[in-house]
Design a protein around this motif. Structure first.
Motif, PDB file in Angstrom:
ATOM      1  N   ILE A  29       0.874  -1.168   0.000  1.00  0.00           N
ATOM      2  CA  ILE A  29       0.000   0.000   0.000  1.00  0.00           C
ATOM      3  C   ILE A  29       0.909   1.215   0.000  1.00  0.00           C
ATOM      4  CG2 ILE A  29      -1.923   1.170   1.132  1.00  0.00           C
ATOM      5  CD1 ILE A  29      -2.552  -1.433   2.558  1.00  0.00           C
ATOM      6  N   ALA A  30       1.162   1.754  -1.191  1.00  0.00           N
ATOM      7  CA  ALA A  30       2.080   2.882  -1.356  1.00  0.00           C
ATOM      8  C   ALA A  30       1.273   4.176  -1.392  1.00  0.00           C
ATOM      9  CB  ALA A  30       2.885   2.716  -2.637  1.00  0.00           C
ATOM     10  N   ILE A  31       1.530   5.061  -0.427  1.00  0.00           N
ATOM     11  CA  ILE A  31       0.759   6.289  -0.263  1.00  0.00           C
ATOM     12  C   ILE A  31       1.691   7.482  -0.465  1.00  0.00           C
ATOM     13  CG2 ILE A  31      -0.678   7.626   1.333  1.00  0.00           C
ATOM     14  CD1 ILE A  31      -1.154   4.931   2.829  1.00  0.00           C
ATOM     15  N   THR A  32       1.270   8.415  -1.303  1.00  0.00           N
ATOM     16  CA  THR A  32       2.112   9.577  -1.575  1.00  0.00           C
ATOM     17  C   THR A  32       2.203  10.469  -0.339  1.00  0.00           C
ATOM     18  OG1 THR A  32       0.230  10.811  -2.497  1.00  0.00           O
ATOM     19  CG2 THR A  32       1.616   9.576  -4.047  1.00  0.00           C
ATOM     20  N   ASP A  33       3.406  10.930  -0.051  1.00  0.00           N
ATOM     21  CA  ASP A  33       3.661  11.763   1.123  1.00  0.00           C
ATOM     22  C   ASP A  33       3.461  13.224   0.737  1.00  0.00           C
ATOM     23  OD1 ASP A  33       4.382  12.688   3.570  1.00  0.00           O
ATOM     24  OD2 ASP A  33       6.469  12.021   3.477  1.00  0.00           O
ATOM     25  N   GLU A  34       2.207  13.668   0.822  1.00  0.00           N
ATOM     26  CA  GLU A  34       1.845  15.033   0.435  1.00  0.00           C
ATOM     27  C   GLU A  34       0.583  15.449   1.176  1.00  0.00           C
ATOM     28  OE1 GLU A  34       0.647  15.350  -3.698  1.00  0.00           O
ATOM     29  OE2 GLU A  34       0.158  13.218  -3.757  1.00  0.00           O
ATOM     30  N   ALA A  35       0.193  16.715   1.016  1.00  0.00           N
ATOM     31  CA  ALA A  35      -0.950  17.251   1.751  1.00  0.00           C
ATOM     32  C   ALA A  35      -2.241  16.507   1.430  1.00  0.00           C
ATOM     33  CB  ALA A  35      -1.112  18.732   1.452  1.00  0.00           C
ATOM     34  N   ASP A  36      -2.436  16.137   0.159  1.00  0.00           N
ATOM     35  CA  ASP A  36      -3.605  15.356  -0.254  1.00  0.00           C
ATOM     36  C   ASP A  36      -3.094  13.985  -0.689  1.00  0.00           C
ATOM     37  OD1 ASP A  36      -6.022  14.378  -1.138  1.00  0.00           O
ATOM     38  OD2 ASP A  36      -6.018  15.535  -3.002  1.00  0.00           O
ATOM     39  N   PRO A  37      -2.840  13.073   0.268  1.00  0.00           N
ATOM     40  CA  PRO A  37      -2.193  11.808  -0.068  1.00  0.00           C
ATOM     41  C   PRO A  37      -3.047  10.929  -0.976  1.00  0.00           C
ATOM     42  CG  PRO A  37      -2.940  11.811   2.215  1.00  0.00           C
ATOM     43  CD  PRO A  37      -3.130  13.197   1.698  1.00  0.00           C
ATOM     44  N   LYS A  38      -2.363  10.207  -1.847  1.00  0.00           N
ATOM     45  CA  LYS A  38      -3.023   9.321  -2.803  1.00  0.00           C
ATOM     46  C   LYS A  38      -2.407   7.935  -2.713  1.00  0.00           C
ATOM     47  CE  LYS A  38      -3.879  13.258  -5.838  1.00  0.00           C
ATOM     48  NZ  LYS A  38      -3.343  14.210  -4.828  1.00  0.00           N
ATOM     49  N   ILE A  39      -3.214   6.931  -3.030  1.00  0.00           N
ATOM     50  CA  ILE A  39      -2.767   5.547  -2.956  1.00  0.00           C
ATOM     51  C   ILE A  39      -2.520   5.018  -4.361  1.00  0.00           C
ATOM     52  CG2 ILE A  39      -3.410   3.195  -2.302  1.00  0.00           C
ATOM     53  CD1 ILE A  39      -4.865   4.232   0.047  1.00  0.00           C
ATOM     54  N   LEU A  40      -1.395   4.334  -4.520  1.00  0.00           N
ATOM     55  CA  LEU A  40      -1.051   3.712  -5.790  1.00  0.00           C
ATOM     56  C   LEU A  40      -1.885   2.447  -5.978  1.00  0.00           C
ATOM     57  CD1 LEU A  40       0.748   3.133  -8.285  1.00  0.00           C
ATOM     58  CD2 LEU A  40       2.416   2.128  -6.706  1.00  0.00           C
ATOM     59  N   LEU A  41      -2.615   2.393  -7.087  1.00  0.00           N
ATOM     60  CA  LEU A  41      -3.438   1.232  -7.417  1.00  0.00           C
ATOM     61  C   LEU A  41      -3.157   0.799  -8.849  1.00  0.00           C
ATOM     62  CD1 LEU A  41      -6.822   2.379  -5.845  1.00  0.00           C
ATOM     63  CD2 LEU A  41      -5.387   0.513  -5.010  1.00  0.00           C
ATOM     64  N   THR A  42      -3.478  -0.434  -9.144  1.00  0.00           N
ATOM     65  CA  THR A  42      -3.300  -0.958 -10.494  1.00  0.00           C
ATOM     66  C   THR A  42      -4.571  -1.676 -10.930  1.00  0.00           C
ATOM     67  OG1 THR A  42      -2.446  -3.127  -9.800  1.00  0.00           O
ATOM     68  CG2 THR A  42      -0.841  -1.338 -10.036  1.00  0.00           C
ATOM     69  N   ARG A  43      -4.716  -1.799 -12.235  1.00  0.00           N
ATOM     70  CA  ARG A  43      -5.780  -2.665 -12.773  1.00  0.00           C
ATOM     71  C   ARG A  43      -5.099  -3.836 -13.462  1.00  0.00           C
ATOM     72  NH1 ARG A  43      -8.838   0.449 -16.567  1.00  0.00           N
ATOM     73  NH2 ARG A  43      -7.496  -0.371 -18.212  1.00  0.00           N
ATOM     74  N   ARG A  44      -5.411  -5.022 -13.017  1.00  0.00           N
ATOM     75  CA  ARG A  44      -4.757  -6.215 -13.523  1.00  0.00           C
ATOM     76  C   ARG A  44      -5.153  -6.493 -14.971  1.00  0.00           C
ATOM     77  NH1 ARG A  44      -2.654  -9.762  -9.792  1.00  0.00           N
ATOM     78  NH2 ARG A  44      -3.414 -11.602 -10.908  1.00  0.00           N
TER      79      ARG A  44
END
Length: 202
Positions: A29-44
């Motif tokens: 679960i990779a989350i961007t370190d910023e004010a509005d954090p976002k999660i890295l997702l993929t579509r298989r």
């Protein structure tokens, strides 16, 4: 809860379990370190044998040479998205989850820079995208129909970035909200709408 406090709260609350259990697979679960954090997702990829076309975290099964759940998650993320393991600041893990095929999956949580260069592995990944952590916390659950030979089953899901998140990926997110952010997201077991009489299965 202010968005700029989300990553701070994750840093404060998450730890690695003292009781180490080797999982069959691990996800990052990779989350961007910023004010509005976002999660890295993929579509298989639609050509995958399992979970084809589904939204997932980078991750996969343990190899014989993998020495820990962390190694599995970082290696798979590198292979699937070219995410450099040295760009990941590890925060902790979440409770073990079991996939519908019976595989034990360990979620590993880490922070990454907001602007990383990623490349999808074409035989495994159709799309790489980032979804707002805040928006996923606030997204209302809706039914997702899975058609079986003799019936349809409706799973709880939510929509983000024109994708449907359900199943194991959704369950791991609910766990992240609970353990990492002290946020209990409403995740129903029964659908009240008279148009659907099936149970939500989580």
């Amino acid at each position: 809860m202010q968005d700029q406090l989300l990553t701070q709260l994750l840093r404060q609350r998450l730890r690695f379990s003292k009781r180490i259990q080797s999982a069959d697979a691990a996800v990052l679960i990779a989350i961007t370190d910023e004010a509005d954090p976002k999660i890295l997702l993929t579509r298989r990829s639609l050509y995958m044998n399992n979970h084809a076309g589904e939204v997932s975290f980078p991750g996969g099964k343990r190899d014989l040479n993998d020495t820990s759940n962390i190694v599995v998650a970082l290696r798979e993320a590198w292979e699937e998205t070219a995410l450099n393991p040295f760009d990941v600041t590890l925060l902790g893990d979440l409770p073990m989850e079991k996939s519908r095929t019976g595989i034990l999956v360990k979620p590993i949580v880490g922070l990454i820079p907001p602007h990383v260069s990623l490349i999808p592995q074409p035989t495994e990944i159709d799309r790489i995208f980032f979804a707002s952590l805040r928006q996923m916390m606030e997204a209302k659950p809706s039914p997702y129909e899975v058609r079986l030979p003799k019936q349809s089953i409706y799973f709880p899901s939510f929509r983000i970035e024109n994708e449907v998140v359900w199943g194991l990926t959704a369950r791991i997110l609910i766990s992240l909200f609970r353990y990492g952010l002290n946020y209990k997201k409403q995740w129903p077991f029964l659908l009240n709408s008279p148009a659907f009489q099936s149970k939500f299965i989580d």
